[in-house]
Design a protein around this motif. Sequence first.
Motif, short mmCIF file in Angstrom:
data_model
loop_
_atom_site.label_atom_id
_atom_site.label_comp_id
_atom_site.label_asym_id
_atom_site.label_seq_id
_atom_site.Cartn_x
_atom_site.Cartn_y
_atom_site.Cartn_z
N THR A 2 8.52 -1.52 -3.40
CA THR A 2 7.26 -1.14 -4.01
C THR A 2 7.58 -0.37 -5.28
O THR A 2 8.26 0.66 -5.23
CB THR A 2 6.44 -0.24 -3.07
OG1 THR A 2 6.61 -0.72 -1.73
CG2 THR A 2 4.98 -0.27 -3.41
N CYS A 5 6.16 3.46 -5.52
CA CYS A 5 6.32 4.34 -4.38
C CYS A 5 6.31 5.79 -4.86
O CYS A 5 6.65 6.09 -6.00
CB CYS A 5 7.62 4.04 -3.63
SG CYS A 5 9.10 4.19 -4.63
N ARG A 92 2.30 13.20 1.64
CA ARG A 92 1.79 11.85 1.41
C ARG A 92 2.91 11.00 0.82
O ARG A 92 3.72 11.50 0.04
CB ARG A 92 0.61 11.87 0.44
CG ARG A 92 -0.59 12.66 0.97
CD ARG A 92 -1.84 12.37 0.18
NE ARG A 92 -1.59 12.40 -1.25
CZ ARG A 92 -2.05 11.48 -2.10
NH1 ARG A 92 -2.76 10.47 -1.64
NH2 ARG A 92 -1.79 11.58 -3.39
N SER A 93 2.95 9.73 1.21
CA SER A 93 3.99 8.88 0.65
C SER A 93 3.54 7.43 0.64
O SER A 93 2.66 7.04 1.41
CB SER A 93 5.29 9.01 1.46
OG SER A 93 5.13 8.43 2.73
N ARG A 94 4.13 6.65 -0.21
CA ARG A 94 3.92 5.20 -0.19
C ARG A 94 5.29 4.54 -0.31
O ARG A 94 6.11 4.97 -1.12
CB ARG A 94 3.02 4.76 -1.34
CG ARG A 94 2.60 3.29 -1.21
CD ARG A 94 1.89 2.79 -2.44
NE ARG A 94 0.69 3.56 -2.74
CZ ARG A 94 0.28 3.79 -3.99
NH1 ARG A 94 0.96 3.33 -5.00
NH2 ARG A 94 -0.81 4.49 -4.19
N GLY A 95 5.51 3.52 0.50
CA GLY A 95 6.80 2.82 0.48
C GLY A 95 7.54 3.01 1.78
O GLY A 95 7.20 3.87 2.60
#
Lengths: 265, 261
Positions: A2, A5, A92-95
């Motif tokens: 991603t 991320c 919070r996180s993305r990936g």
Amino acid sequence: MTADCFLELDDVHVDLPVLDAHQRSFKQSLLRLGGGRLADRGGGMVVRALQGVSLRLQAGDRVALVGFNGSGKTTLLRVMAGILEPMQGRVRSRGRVVALFDALLGIDPDLNAYDNIALRGALLGLSDAEIARELPEIERFTELGAYLRLPVRTYSKGMLMRLGFAISTAVRPDILLIDEVLAAGDIQFNRRAEARLAETLGSSGIAVICSHGPNLLRQFCTSGVYMEEGRVALSGALEPVLGRYTDLRAAGAPARMAPPLAAVR
Amino acid sequence: MSYSRAANDLAGGLRAWRLWSRLAWHDIRGRYRRSVLGPFWLTLTMAAVAVSLGLLYSRVFGREIAQYLPYICAGLIVWDTVARLLDEGCRVFLGSAHLIQSMRLDYSVLLYRLLLDVAIVFLHQIVVLVAVLAWFGQPPTAATLLALPALALVLANGLWAALLLGLLCTRFRDVENIVRSVTRLAVFLTPVFWYVEDVGRDSGWVAWNPFYYLLELLRQPLLGRAPDPALWVAAAGAAAVGGGLAFLAFAHMRRRVVYWL
């Protein structure tokens, strides 16, 4: 991968309870409950492992995490990995987050390398097809040859490290968290491990590496975070942060740890 | 917030079926490896226990062996399943402490792994009952099929009990010993060896024993008889109430588990 991320920590506090034998006992706790307010509650201790940590990491960040023992580095990594949910503050996180804390996690000594790869691969969330695809690369990296078919209890420590490391880095993470993984290998292994890490990380993604070795950190990282007493004491460009840490270490400064506090119940 | 996280954990764990089925098979293979007889060990142990106890106690209680041996065999297999769910439920988080501390994991993965492990052991042991029933020429009936939903209900009750006990045992380390003492005693207090008729269905020993309902629910279809409808109601009710209770506890204690290990 991603491309967008990120990993954000906002005012994260973590208190680690230190439970004594009495508090561990169900019977004792029932008695205390029945004993009313006058009974000795024997308040336990908490360690203030993190106190108001805020960080914002985005794609491409390579962060060196430094600090003395007990400064909260491992706790911080565990919060980032989602292993510890902070009692206060937000993460919070993305990936895809992969924690490389223990290269030997989930390794069963009685199984051969192939079975261990399958088991560990499943733990890391790889499908059978993904494991099959990564297998030749893992075989090549470990250089174990015929040993791959033997139970891993016959391996030397270095061989085990190679196997564990190869499996862990087979996942393509967006956010890679590393805690002193390279500590046990020999020099030659370390060089190869570093090469593999660089390849795994590629150009995007986030990496947070906790290590006491400035050379490794200089090779991989572009920024740094220096922890003290569960707080971020200094963060930003790599060299000033590393400088602060190595200077203090060279000066033989005593490790500053947050003192344990009596639990407020 | 904590409720949705607990629900996400339970659902996310379910989706990770690849992981828990692999872990459960790994547990089973571990059992195989520890014995010379490998896969047959679980089956042979149950066969030895059921046949020897069956031969002896059919005389103690003055029962026909053709009736008593299948009865005690089915009873022992079901009891072993129930006791396994409770005993191993206590260690469901403690036993995987290293895993929980080293990677982000839906805790329910460990619960589903336990259920599958127990179900596989059950299948190993049920072979003994099949052989015993064949020996005495008692073919399966239509009611035998009810064993499947009955087993599902036993496992559903095992799920919440293991979750609740797993949480408690992680926080309070002496609960495990209490549970073990209870299961060890309960096998004698529950009609595994003896018959309900001998004390009467209304006797407190039977009516107030929660294990009785689960045992009877699964044992009846295993012996080719349809269980009493009241047993289904009792087991489903327990699953609903216990499930709700365990979910509340999970929602409140889930994030504490790793701190307690």
